[in-house]
Motif scaffolding. Structure first.
Motif, PDB file in Angstrom:
ATOM      1  N   ARG A   8      26.469  45.227  30.667  1.00 47.03           N
ATOM      2  CA  ARG A   8      27.494  44.430  29.856  1.00 47.03           C
ATOM      3  C   ARG A   8      26.728  43.504  29.007  1.00 47.03           C
ATOM      4  O   ARG A   8      26.321  42.365  29.629  1.00 47.03           O
ATOM      5  N   GLY A   9      26.630  43.863  27.845  1.00 49.60           N
ATOM      6  CA  GLY A   9      25.996  42.819  26.918  1.00 49.60           C
ATOM      7  C   GLY A   9      24.678  42.918  27.021  1.00 49.60           C
ATOM      8  O   GLY A   9      23.908  43.962  26.864  1.00 49.60           O
ATOM      9  N   ASN A  10      23.898  41.684  27.486  1.00 48.94           N
ATOM     10  CA  ASN A  10      22.468  41.787  27.513  1.00 48.94           C
ATOM     11  C   ASN A  10      22.142  42.048  28.944  1.00 48.94           C
ATOM     12  O   ASN A  10      21.063  41.793  29.409  1.00 48.94           O
ATOM     13  N   SER A  11      23.050  42.023  29.912  1.00 47.61           N
ATOM     14  CA  SER A  11      22.755  41.930  31.455  1.00 47.61           C
ATOM     15  C   SER A  11      23.463  43.463  32.018  1.00 47.61           C
ATOM     16  O   SER A  11      24.272  44.026  31.558  1.00 47.61           O
ATOM     17  N   TYR A  12      23.167  43.218  33.584  1.00 48.70           N
ATOM     18  CA  TYR A  12      23.803  44.416  34.217  1.00 48.70           C
ATOM     19  C   TYR A  12      24.922  44.069  35.433  1.00 48.70           C
ATOM     20  O   TYR A  12      24.624  42.848  35.821  1.00 48.70           O
ATOM     21  N   GLN A  13      25.633  44.944  35.512  1.00 48.34           N
ATOM     22  CA  GLN A  13      26.897  44.504  36.704  1.00 48.34           C
ATOM     23  C   GLN A  13      26.853  45.796  37.633  1.00 48.34           C
ATOM     24  O   GLN A  13      26.736  46.990  37.262  1.00 48.34           O
ATOM     25  N   TYR A  14      27.083  45.323  39.068  1.00 51.06           N
ATOM     26  CA  TYR A  14      27.461  46.756  39.863  1.00 51.06           C
ATOM     27  C   TYR A  14      28.885  46.444  40.275  1.00 51.06           C
ATOM     28  O   TYR A  14      29.413  45.187  39.982  1.00 51.06           O
ATOM     29  N   ARG A  15      29.714  47.627  40.680  1.00 56.21           N
ATOM     30  CA  ARG A  15      30.862  47.552  41.192  1.00 56.21           C
ATOM     31  C   ARG A  15      31.248  48.570  42.196  1.00 56.21           C
ATOM     32  O   ARG A  15      30.338  49.592  42.155  1.00 56.21           O
ATOM     33  N   PHE A  16      32.044  48.229  43.156  1.00 56.87           N
ATOM     34  CA  PHE A  16      32.333  49.124  44.200  1.00 56.87           C
ATOM     35  C   PHE A  16      33.608  48.742  44.717  1.00 56.87           C
ATOM     36  O   PHE A  16      34.306  47.584  44.385  1.00 56.87           O
ATOM     37  N   HIS A  17      34.431  49.550  45.556  1.00 63.64           N
ATOM     38  CA  HIS A  17      35.742  49.180  45.878  1.00 63.64           C
ATOM     39  C   HIS A  17      35.629  49.070  47.587  1.00 63.64           C
ATOM     40  O   HIS A  17      35.056  49.565  48.134  1.00 63.64           O
ATOM     41  N   ILE A  18      36.527  48.053  48.057  1.00 65.57           N
ATOM     42  CA  ILE A  18      36.700  47.970  49.376  1.00 65.57           C
ATOM     43  C   ILE A  18      38.176  47.427  49.879  1.00 65.57           C
ATOM     44  O   ILE A  18      39.134  47.329  48.742  1.00 65.57           O
ATOM     45  N   ARG A  19      38.679  47.245  51.172  1.00 65.63           N
ATOM     46  CA  ARG A  19      39.992  46.875  51.315  1.00 65.63           C
ATOM     47  C   ARG A  19      39.893  45.459  51.543  1.00 65.63           C
ATOM     48  O   ARG A  19      39.129  44.759  52.380  1.00 65.63           O
ATOM     49  N   ASP A  20      40.928  44.934  50.800  1.00 67.68           N
ATOM     50  CA  ASP A  20      41.076  43.244  51.019  1.00 67.68           C
ATOM     51  C   ASP A  20      41.496  42.958  52.427  1.00 67.68           C
ATOM     52  O   ASP A  20      42.342  43.435  53.139  1.00 67.68           O
ATOM     53  N   PRO A  21      40.797  42.067  53.122  1.00 66.93           N
ATOM     54  CA  PRO A  21      41.093  41.571  54.446  1.00 66.93           C
ATOM     55  C   PRO A  21      42.482  40.940  54.633  1.00 66.93           C
ATOM     56  O   PRO A  21      42.959  41.038  55.949  1.00 66.93           O
ATOM     57  N   ILE A  22      43.008  40.425  53.717  1.00 64.80           N
ATOM     58  CA  ILE A  22      44.159  39.962  53.851  1.00 64.80           C
ATOM     59  C   ILE A  22      45.468  40.855  53.618  1.00 64.80           C
ATOM     60  O   ILE A  22      46.346  40.894  54.411  1.00 64.80           O
ATOM     61  N   THR A  23      45.297  41.688  52.409  1.00 63.68           N
ATOM     62  CA  THR A  23      46.427  42.509  51.870  1.00 63.68           C
ATOM     63  C   THR A  23      46.390  43.845  52.377  1.00 63.68           C
ATOM     64  O   THR A  23      47.125  44.537  52.215  1.00 63.68           O
ATOM     65  N   ASN A  24      44.935  44.331  52.828  1.00 68.05           N
ATOM     66  CA  ASN A  24      44.558  45.419  53.009  1.00 68.05           C
ATOM     67  C   ASN A  24      44.813  46.672  52.085  1.00 68.05           C
ATOM     68  O   ASN A  24      44.809  47.628  52.247  1.00 68.05           O
ATOM     69  N   GLU A  25      44.879  45.812  50.891  1.00 69.88           N
ATOM     70  CA  GLU A  25      44.932  46.821  49.360  1.00 69.88           C
ATOM     71  C   GLU A  25      43.546  46.967  49.050  1.00 69.88           C
ATOM     72  O   GLU A  25      42.557  46.134  49.369  1.00 69.88           O
ATOM     73  N   ARG A  26      43.302  48.347  48.314  1.00 66.88           N
ATOM     74  CA  ARG A  26      41.988  48.583  47.790  1.00 66.88           C
ATOM     75  C   ARG A  26      41.783  47.574  46.543  1.00 66.88           C
ATOM     76  O   ARG A  26      42.559  47.456  45.538  1.00 66.88           O
ATOM     77  N   THR A  27      40.662  47.050  46.772  1.00 59.89           N
ATOM     78  CA  THR A  27      40.229  45.838  45.459  1.00 59.89           C
ATOM     79  C   THR A  27      38.712  46.201  45.133  1.00 59.89           C
ATOM     80  O   THR A  27      37.856  46.811  45.876  1.00 59.89           O
ATOM     81  N   GLU A  28      38.596  45.859  43.713  1.00 61.96           N
ATOM     82  CA  GLU A  28      37.230  45.956  43.394  1.00 61.96           C
ATOM     83  C   GLU A  28      36.448  44.923  43.461  1.00 61.96           C
ATOM     84  O   GLU A  28      36.902  43.631  43.313  1.00 61.96           O
ATOM     85  N   VAL A  29      35.265  45.003  43.687  1.00 62.99           N
ATOM     86  CA  VAL A  29      34.080  44.162  44.030  1.00 62.99           C
ATOM     87  C   VAL A  29      33.054  44.291  42.708  1.00 62.99           C
ATOM     88  O   VAL A  29      32.515  45.498  42.631  1.00 62.99           O
ATOM     89  N   SER A  30      33.004  43.201  41.865  1.00 63.90           N
ATOM     90  CA  SER A  30      31.977  43.305  40.896  1.00 63.90           C
ATOM     91  C   SER A  30      31.067  42.070  41.101  1.00 63.90           C
ATOM     92  O   SER A  30      31.576  40.762  41.172  1.00 63.90           O
TER      93      SER A  30
END
Length: 377
Positions: A8-30
């Motif tokens: 992303r521009g001049n730096s790097y980013q990681y991403r993965f998905h987990i279940r939100d502990p409150i809504t139990n919905e699948r959410t992205e972590v970055s």
């Protein structure tokens, strides 16, 4: 579970998905800002390992205000409504103005420590600071339970050291002096008499129904109390289960009740104490009258609640066991009565020393007198 790395521009980013502990919905972590792809990959590996061990914390921003509302919703139904009202007052007056808009993950132990010191500098009591700290700690405990935070920032923060203020109580003579004046000057004299006689709390006194008194068996059944509910006084159950108790009474107090019921305008068909207009008597009324009489008589100023302390001290001075006193007061633990009595322990020790000094001095005077008589023979 897999993740990905992207530039992303001049730096790097990681991403993965987990279940939100409150809504139990699948959410992205970055997370971005890594200078190299290698740094981003190392951070991703560490984060995924924490997820596997159940140690990874991810949540959208939550303010302390939002967390406190979640905590309060859970408390409703678990504690008395007067306790809920007390929580709301402490939160609104002291806690929310300081922490309300802060992200909970940004509140650290140092912030809690500084907050305690601010309360101390403001002249608040050790007991109140401890109470506020308990509320904050319980709120953050809920965040840890919901996996919104890994640690509770309140856990290891010590309350500021403060010199303990001894609680006050009256002697028998002071209590009798007050009651003598109150009989003439106070419309609610019987309320004070009842408090000294039984050790009942102010809410229990003002919530007493005529139906709670068994005149034949000579007993008071403590099963009502005046409490605050959303800023309004109402009659509800006593403070705790142990507060519901039976207190034996004698003929002189029964006569006081009968006279009050027959002649006083400050009573009703249901409640022992009401205003002349039929309204509930609020605690402030009794406290105000009590303070005025104390000032006029030059008596030490004590709170209405300290009448319970006076009651406790008088009984334990006369040799009654802490267990019996605690049952009479509606305490679940006899140690509470002992702690109350501890506040006057030093004074009693001084009295004991003076008494022994008087006895021994008198004895030595007798011995010396006998000796001088021998020398004259």
């Amino acid at each position: 579970m897999k993740g990905s790395i992207r530039k992303r521009g001049n730096s790097y980013q990681y991403r993965f998905h987990i279940r939100d502990p409150i809504t139990n919905e699948r959410t992205e972590v970055s997370k971005g800002g890594f200078r190299t792809k290698k740094e981003a990959q190392a951070a991703l590996t560490l984060a995924l390992a924490e997820v596997e061990k159940g140690e990874f914390i991810k949540f959208d921003k939550m303010t302390f205000q939002e967390l406190s509302e979640l905590w309060m919703a859970n408390k409703k139904g678990e504690v008395r409504e007067s306790t809920i009202y007390s929580y709301k007052r402490a939160l609104g007056a002291r806690i929310i103005p300081v922490f309300g808009n802060k992200d909970i993950k940004d509140i650290k132990a140092m912030h809690i420590h500084n907050f305690y010191m601010q309360l101390k500098d403001a002249g608040l009591s050790k007991k109140y600071i401890a109470y506020v700290g308990t509320i904050i700690g319980s709120i953050f405990k809920k965040a840890v339970e919901l996996e919104l935070l890994r640690d509770n920032p309140v856990t290891n923060v010590k309350k500021p050291k403060m010199q303990k203020q001894k609680q006050k109580s009256w002697s028998v003579e002071q209590a009798l002096t007050f009651l003598t004046a109150a009989r003439v000057r106070a419309d609610y004299y019987l309320a004070y008499h009842l408090a000294f006689y039984t050790g009942m709390r102010i809410g229990e006194v003002l919530g007493l129904h005529w139906s709670d008194i068994d005149f034949e068996k000579k007993k008071i059944y403590v099963r009502h109390s005046l409490t605050l509910k959303e800023g309004q006084y109402v009659i509800g159950p006593p403070k705790t289960e142990s507060s519901e108790r039976v207190i034996p009474i004698t003929d002189p107090l029964i006569e006081e009740f009968n006279n009050h019921r027959k002649f006083s305008k400050n009573t009703s068909d249901d409640l022992v104490f009401r205003t002349k207009k039929g309204k509930l008597v609020i605690p402030y009324t009794l406290r105000y009258i009590m303070k005025k009489i104390c000032l006029d008589l030059d008596l030490p100023l004590i709170r209405f609640h300290d009448i319970r302390r006076t009651h406790t001290t008088i009984l334990m001075d006369r040799g009654m066991s802490p267990k019996l006193v605690s049952e009479r007061l509606g305490h679940s633990d006899a140690s509470i009565a002992l702690n109350i009595y501890t506040d006057v322990y030093d004074e009693r020790q001084e009295e004991a020393s003076n008494l022994m000094d008087e006895i021994l001095s008198r004895g030595q005077s007798v011995v010396k007198g006998e000796k001088s008589d021998d020398e004259t023979l």
